[in-house]
Design an enzyme around this catalytic site. Structure first.
Site, PDB file in Angstrom:
ATOM      1  N   HIS A 125     -16.047  -4.968   5.059  1.00  0.00           N
ATOM      2  CA  HIS A 125     -15.278  -5.167   3.739  1.00  0.00           C
ATOM      3  C   HIS A 125     -15.627  -6.151   2.662  1.00  0.00           C
ATOM      4  O   HIS A 125     -14.768  -6.448   1.846  1.00  0.00           O
ATOM      5  CB  HIS A 125     -13.749  -5.215   4.260  1.00  0.00           C
TER       6      HIS A 125
ATOM      7  N   ARG B 194      -6.320  -7.482 -11.011  1.00  0.00           N
ATOM      8  CA  ARG B 194      -7.109  -8.624 -11.515  1.00  0.00           C
ATOM      9  C   ARG B 194      -8.439  -7.916 -12.061  1.00  0.00           C
ATOM     10  O   ARG B 194      -8.880  -6.920 -12.031  1.00  0.00           O
ATOM     11  CB  ARG B 194      -7.553  -9.410 -10.435  1.00  0.00           C
TER      12      ARG B 194
ATOM     13  N   LYS C 178       0.925  -1.253  -0.033  1.00  0.00           N
ATOM     14  CA  LYS C 178       0.090  -0.165   0.155  1.00  0.00           C
ATOM     15  C   LYS C 178       0.836   1.173   0.036  1.00  0.00           C
ATOM     16  O   LYS C 178       0.593   2.238  -0.725  1.00  0.00           O
ATOM     17  CB  LYS C 178      -0.888   0.083   1.144  1.00  0.00           C
TER      18      LYS C 178
ATOM     19  N   GLU D 106      -2.657   8.318   8.163  1.00  0.00           N
ATOM     20  CA  GLU D 106      -3.472   9.093   7.344  1.00  0.00           C
ATOM     21  C   GLU D 106      -4.455   9.876   7.701  1.00  0.00           C
ATOM     22  O   GLU D 106      -4.871   9.328   8.811  1.00  0.00           O
ATOM     23  CB  GLU D 106      -4.038   8.223   6.129  1.00  0.00           C
TER      24      GLU D 106
END
Ligand code: MV4
Length: 503
Positions: A235, A292, A116, A200
């Site tokens: 999620h 993907r 990330k 963040e």
């Protein structure tokens, strides 16, 4: 174009790839575990190779066995689908090193987007907006406190190796920074074997909007517009749509350009998706890139008119993309993920044999499924049974069509999320498009509790039996009763289906 391709996957996506191959005249080789010996995707393929027992770790994750099956069957290419080995750079490399074509992004692009913080650094270097914050792993709580103070609370501590929300902690109060850092580190270490955590600014109540891109081997990278994926639980996406009610043509253009820049920065080829958060001021921030084909790709296919899996195969074979750099969506598409989970029971996974299956059809209704009547649903793999996707000219019509298609769907033998999806289609917030990434979890109690009382069910059962009886023409030659009033018709259709179930 290659003559024969192996699909390193199972279920609905394996079938989806087989269909694209049929359309292009490519022969297909399926690989399967013992649990899938009679699965629809195995029956649909031209050839099938057993690779092991049911657990994924002993079958669909066995890269060497899959490559051996490809070589032995004379396949020239391998399609990874999603999940399993699709984003493992080592597998992409091993396929390539075995002299086979990998129908996916280069191993180097998978790696570039794998971490990330690396993806964030790459995005920043190419002027792709990211959430304000750092890219360096935190050393200690003191440093975390200083950085958090600089960006302002609330902040989000995130695992550098991250994904799926693991190793993430919102911090709203400076006094919690040390304990949250410890917790995020521990979770990150457990999930990814890497305890690196960075900071963040926390974005409150954003939407999850992602841009589909397609890139060929000749330097062409295009954007096919956005998907709205905010309706998720823990999620796991439940419902996706294209376009997003929040995105104007001008914003779509800017997000598309950002996604194209990120893809170019990674040397991307094939189909991919850039995930963004879109906040209430319509500022967008790049989160990560999924290297993907994704579960929800059909909504983009419906509004773009472009067959994404077919183009994955075409660009892997060296063809040039013949499209403009930006595609504007036409109409509206919605996808419901039909899972073998019981929403009334905390989404508890349900198993069993599909005793009866009635599948919706009609104009602009698409059913992408890995099951059939007689299929068994176990616990070895993902609980997604099928995806129901509809298209219409407007969002309102698409919701009505999805509602109709869900009513046309009958699954007997396992619990499913069908009823849950019907309730979402009937929800006022959803109908207005007033959704964000927390919406479903906020709304879930109401959606799940909206159960009819026992007495209503009993009356419905009696009424349903009468309707069914009328339709069978067993009323002693008497004329059938009149149709129910307009407002009762959908209820009557549901009752009738329930009553006729199993004769
Ligand atoms: C965020 C965020 C708010 N602010 N970052 C969750 C998984 C990972 N891919 C990124 N995630 C988030 N990052 C900042 N700075 C909220 C989320 C988030 C989320 C993002 C997309 C889809 C669903 C989500 C559910 C909870 C939190």
């Amino acid at each position: 174009m290659f003559k024969k391709l192996l699909i390193a996957n199972r279920g609905e996506i394996a079938l989806r790839v087989i269909r694209a191959c049929r359309d292009l005249g490519i022969e297909t080789v399926a690989v399967y575990s013992d649990a899938d010996a009679r699965a629809p995707f195995v029956l649909a393929a031209d050839e099938a190779v057993r690779i092991g027992p049911p657990p994924s770790s002993e079958s669909y994750l066995k890269g060497e066995l899959i490559i051996a099956a490809a070589k032995k069957s004379g396949a020239e290419a391998v399609h990874p689908g999603y999940g399993f080995l699709s984003e493992r750079a080592w597998f992409a490399r091993a396929v390539r090193d075995a002299g086979l074509v990998w129908v996916g992004p280069p191993a180097e692009a998978i790696e570039a987007m794998g971490s990330k913080t690396a993806a964030r650094t790459l995005a920043i270097a190419h002027n792709v907006p990211v959430v304000p914050g750092t890219t360096e792993a935190l050393h200690d709580a003191k440093e975390a406190g200083e950085i958090a103070a600089k960006f302002g609370y609330p902040v989000l501590l995130k695992a550098a190796a991250g994904g799926g929300g693991k190793g993430m902690r919102v911090v709203r109060d400076p006094k919690d920074i040390a304990s949250s850092l410890d917790a995020a580190r521990r979770e990150a270490k457990n999930a990814f074997g890497d305890d690196a955590v960075y900071v963040e600014k926390y974005i409150e109540g954003p939407r999850h909007v992602e841009i589909q891109i397609l890139a060929d081997q000749h330097g062409n990278v295009m954007s096919l517009g956005e998907r709205e994926c905010s309706v998720q639980r823990r999620h796991q996406k439940m419902i996706e749509e294209a376009p997003s009610v929040a995105v104007t043509p001008e914003l779509r253009r800017r997000m598309g350009d950002a996604a194209i820049a990120a893809a170019r920065a990674a040397g991307y080829v094939n189909a991919g998706t850039c995930e963004f958060l879109l906040d209430k001021n319509l500022d967008f921030y790049f989160l990560e890139m999924n290297t993907r084909i994704q579960v929800e790709h059909p909504v983009t296919e419906f509004v773009s008119g472009i067959d994404l899996v077919q183009w994955q195969l075409r660009v892997a074979a060296g063809e040039k993309l013949p499209f403009p750099a930006h595609i504007e969506p036409r109409g509206w598409a919605i996808e419901c993920r039909i899972t073998s989970e019981d929403p009334a029971n905390g989404f508890l996974p349900s198993t069993g044999r599909i005793a009866y299956l009635h599948v919706p059809a009609g104009p602009d209704v698409r059913w992408d499924s890995g099951i059939d009547t007689g299929s068994t649903v176990g616990l070895h793999y993902d609980p997604m049974l099928a995806k129901l996707i509809v298209r219409a000219d407007t969002r309102e019509l698409a919701i009505a069509r999805m509602r109709r298609a869900l009513l046309d769907l009958t699954i007997v033998g396992v619990e499913s999320s069908r009823e849950f999806h019907l309730r979402v289609m009937d929800d006022e917030d959803f109908q207005k498009g007033e959704i964000d990434i927390q919406w479903l979890e906020r709304r879930l109690p109401q959606l799940v509790d909206a159960k009819p009382p026992r007495a209503t069910l009993e009356v419905a059962a009696v009424a349903a039996a009468l309707i069914a009886d009328r339709d069978r023409g067993r009323r002693n030659g008497k004329p059938a009763s009149t149709m129910p009033a307009e407002s009762e018709r959908l209820w009557a259709i549901e009752s009738r289906r329930e009553a006729l179930r199993g004769g």
